[in-house]
Enzyme design. Structure first.
Site, PDB file in Angstrom:
ATOM      1  N   TYR A 154     -63.402  82.025 -24.225  1.00  0.00           N
ATOM      2  CA  TYR A 154     -62.406  82.027 -23.148  1.00  0.00           C
ATOM      3  C   TYR A 154     -61.970  83.465 -22.863  1.00  0.00           C
ATOM      4  CZ  TYR A 154     -58.157  80.484 -20.623  1.00  0.00           C
ATOM      5  OH  TYR A 154     -57.181  80.247 -19.680  1.00  0.00           O
ATOM      6  N   LYS A 158     -62.641  85.322 -19.375  1.00  0.00           N
ATOM      7  CA  LYS A 158     -61.483  85.672 -18.537  1.00  0.00           C
ATOM      8  C   LYS A 158     -61.407  87.190 -18.333  1.00  0.00           C
ATOM      9  CE  LYS A 158     -59.933  81.489 -17.708  1.00  0.00           C
ATOM     10  NZ  LYS A 158     -59.859  80.919 -16.356  1.00  0.00           N
TER      11      LYS A 158
HETATM   12  N1  LIG Z   1     -52.284  76.148 -18.384  1.00  0.00           N
HETATM   13  C1  LIG Z   1     -52.218  77.372 -18.858  1.00  0.00           C
HETATM   14  O1  LIG Z   1     -51.375  77.692 -19.740  1.00  0.00           O
HETATM   15  C2  LIG Z   1     -53.142  78.435 -18.340  1.00  0.00           C
HETATM   16  C3  LIG Z   1     -52.917  79.775 -18.717  1.00  0.00           C
HETATM   17  C4  LIG Z   1     -53.778  80.758 -18.255  1.00  0.00           C
HETATM   18  C5  LIG Z   1     -54.830  80.442 -17.409  1.00  0.00           C
HETATM   19  N2  LIG Z   1     -55.025  79.131 -17.052  1.00  0.00           N
HETATM   20  C6  LIG Z   1     -56.175  78.845 -16.196  1.00  0.00           C
HETATM   21  O2  LIG Z   1     -55.766  78.067 -15.093  1.00  0.00           O
HETATM   22  C7  LIG Z   1     -56.892  77.320 -14.604  1.00  0.00           C
HETATM   23  C8  LIG Z   1     -56.465  75.880 -14.360  1.00  0.00           C
HETATM   24  O3  LIG Z   1     -56.091  75.301 -15.595  1.00  0.00           O
HETATM   25  P1  LIG Z   1     -54.939  74.217 -15.731  1.00  0.00           P
HETATM   26  O4  LIG Z   1     -54.034  74.697 -16.808  1.00  0.00           O
HETATM   27  O5  LIG Z   1     -54.376  73.867 -14.408  1.00  0.00           O
HETATM   28  O6  LIG Z   1     -55.799  73.006 -16.364  1.00  0.00           O
HETATM   29  P2  LIG Z   1     -55.901  71.443 -16.027  1.00  0.00           P
HETATM   30  O7  LIG Z   1     -56.692  70.886 -17.167  1.00  0.00           O
HETATM   31  O8  LIG Z   1     -54.555  70.850 -15.765  1.00  0.00           O
HETATM   32  O9  LIG Z   1     -56.783  71.397 -14.690  1.00  0.00           O
HETATM   33  C9  LIG Z   1     -58.138  71.772 -14.704  1.00  0.00           C
HETATM   34  C10 LIG Z   1     -58.951  70.876 -13.782  1.00  0.00           C
HETATM   35  O10 LIG Z   1     -60.289  71.388 -13.775  1.00  0.00           O
HETATM   36  C11 LIG Z   1     -61.183  70.273 -13.726  1.00  0.00           C
HETATM   37  N3  LIG Z   1     -62.505  70.667 -14.233  1.00  0.00           N
HETATM   38  C12 LIG Z   1     -62.911  70.812 -15.529  1.00  0.00           C
HETATM   39  N4  LIG Z   1     -64.207  71.176 -15.569  1.00  0.00           N
HETATM   40  C13 LIG Z   1     -64.636  71.250 -14.286  1.00  0.00           C
HETATM   41  C14 LIG Z   1     -65.881  71.579 -13.673  1.00  0.00           C
HETATM   42  N5  LIG Z   1     -66.971  71.867 -14.406  1.00  0.00           N
HETATM   43  N6  LIG Z   1     -65.951  71.591 -12.317  1.00  0.00           N
HETATM   44  C15 LIG Z   1     -64.872  71.270 -11.572  1.00  0.00           C
HETATM   45  N7  LIG Z   1     -63.670  70.939 -12.082  1.00  0.00           N
HETATM   46  C16 LIG Z   1     -63.552  70.939 -13.427  1.00  0.00           C
HETATM   47  C17 LIG Z   1     -60.515  69.199 -14.578  1.00  0.00           C
HETATM   48  O11 LIG Z   1     -60.994  67.898 -14.227  1.00  0.00           O
HETATM   49  C18 LIG Z   1     -59.034  69.407 -14.232  1.00  0.00           C
HETATM   50  O12 LIG Z   1     -58.608  68.542 -13.189  1.00  0.00           O
HETATM   51  C19 LIG Z   1     -57.998  77.483 -15.659  1.00  0.00           C
HETATM   52  O13 LIG Z   1     -58.925  78.455 -15.226  1.00  0.00           O
HETATM   53  C20 LIG Z   1     -57.244  78.004 -16.872  1.00  0.00           C
HETATM   54  O14 LIG Z   1     -58.066  78.790 -17.716  1.00  0.00           O
HETATM   55  C21 LIG Z   1     -54.219  78.129 -17.496  1.00  0.00           C
END
Ligand SMILES: NC(=O)c1ccc[n+]([C@@H]2O[C@H](COP(=O)([O-])OP(=O)(O)OC[C@H]3O[C@@H](n4cnc5c(N)ncnc54)[C@H](O)[C@@H]3O)[C@@H](O)[C@H]2O)c1
Length: 265
Positions: A154, A158
């Site tokens: 990750y 990233k």
């Molecule tokens: N939540 C956090 O604390 C956080 C922090 C930093 C970065 N992020 C980043 O934010 C982004 C969104 O994450 P989130 O927290 O909203 O997660 P989440 O799990 O709530 O949403 C992610 C969505 O992506 C979909 N998904 C998974 N694999 C997929 C694929 N191969 N193709 C298409 N869709 C796919 C899932 O079905 C899900 O609906 C990610 O890139 C994550 O790394 C999140």
């Protein structure tokens, strides 16, 4: 060069949950027509239904270029254009680096990094042809700082996304296309569903950034895109860490254990 979200057309990947869903809502509140895409077609449909205004759902796995092509064609068929592409999907492999197998690395790279590469191949020709538009890449504070040593695939992908986004901004801005790199810290979402665990978990260590709700991240992003801002942090505290890292990497790494002692699990 900034995108007027009113009447724009946005494609959001991973928009069935969390940050992508919140971004779709924030764009729609500003009058954007959103193509809500997700691996989970049911979730995508539900979010498109929530948006109320003109929106359409499409199943899309970012590891399949043909899915992204179908999304582009759907957006063009339904709305006639694409102005904003948000590459938002991210998954994790968590555990000691010696316990994370090669195929887990390959999966994370395929989704987190090559998913964006595929999207660029499909959508950038459109935006370049128009001479306008905006790309959002969801990276992470784990892409700016080194604390994610318990989730190296990750962290590596990233960091790659941050570098890709910076270089892409230099290339695209003179051609009329903006780039935003969203670097969230903790956000309350369903991200735990996207984690594959390996080996014995290590106690958490690193900056304890506050956790925010997804809706506030959607608003931050929509405003940031409207203002054509590049770097968006959900935790302003991350900027202090970044300054300390940039000032002296050797010092930052050697002081990390005392600056950030392990927290109890
Ligand atoms: N939540 C956090 O604390 C956080 C922090 C930093 C970065 N992020 C980043 O934010 C982004 C969104 O994450 P989130 O927290 O909203 O997660 P989440 O799990 O709530 O949403 C992610 C969505 O992506 C979909 N998904 C998974 N694999 C997929 C694929 N191969 N193709 C298409 N869709 C796919 C899932 O079905 C899900 O609906 C990610 O890139 C994550 O790394 C999140």
């Amino acid at each position: 060069m900034s995108v007027d979200l009113h009447d724009a057309v946005a494609v959001v990947t991973g928009a069935g949950s969390g940050i992508g869903r919140a971004a779709a809502h924030a764009f729609a509140r500003r009058g954007t027509r959103v193509v809500v895409t997700d691996l989970d077609a049911e979730r995508a449909r539900a979010v498109a239904g929530e948006l109320g205004g003109p929106a359409v759902a499409a199943p899309c796995d970012v590891t399949r270029v043909e899915d992204l092509v179908a999304v582009r064609d759907l957006a063009l068929g339904r709305f006639g254009r694409v102005d904003l592409v948000m590459n938002n999907v991210g998954i994790l492999a968590v555990g000691p680096v010696e316990d994370i197998p090669l195929d887990a690395w390959q999966r994370v790279i395929d989704v987190n990094l090559l998913g964006v590469v595929r999207s660029n191949l499909v959508f950038l020709p459109l935006l370049l042809e128009q001479g306008s538009g905006h790309v959002v890449n969801t990276a992470s504070t784990a892409g700016l700082l080194p604390y994610g040593f318990d989730r190296l695939p990750y962290t590596a992908t990233k960091h790659a996304l941050v570098g890709l986004s910076e270089a892409l901004a230099l290339y695209l801005r003179p051609r009329g296309v903006g780039v935003t790199c969203l670097c969230p810290a903790g956000v309350a979402t369903n991200i735990v569903e996207q984690i594959a665990f390996y080996g014995e978990p290590a106690p958490p260590q690193g900056p304890a950034f506050p956790v925010v709700d997804a809706e506030s991240v959607g608003e931050l992003l929509a405003d940031g895109v409207s203002e054509d801002r590049f770097l968006l942090l959900t935790a302003p505290e991350a900027a202090d860490e970044l300054r300390a890292l940039g000032a002296d990497v050797d010092l930052y790494l050697s002081q990390f254990p005392s600056r950030h002692p392990s927290r109890p699990t």
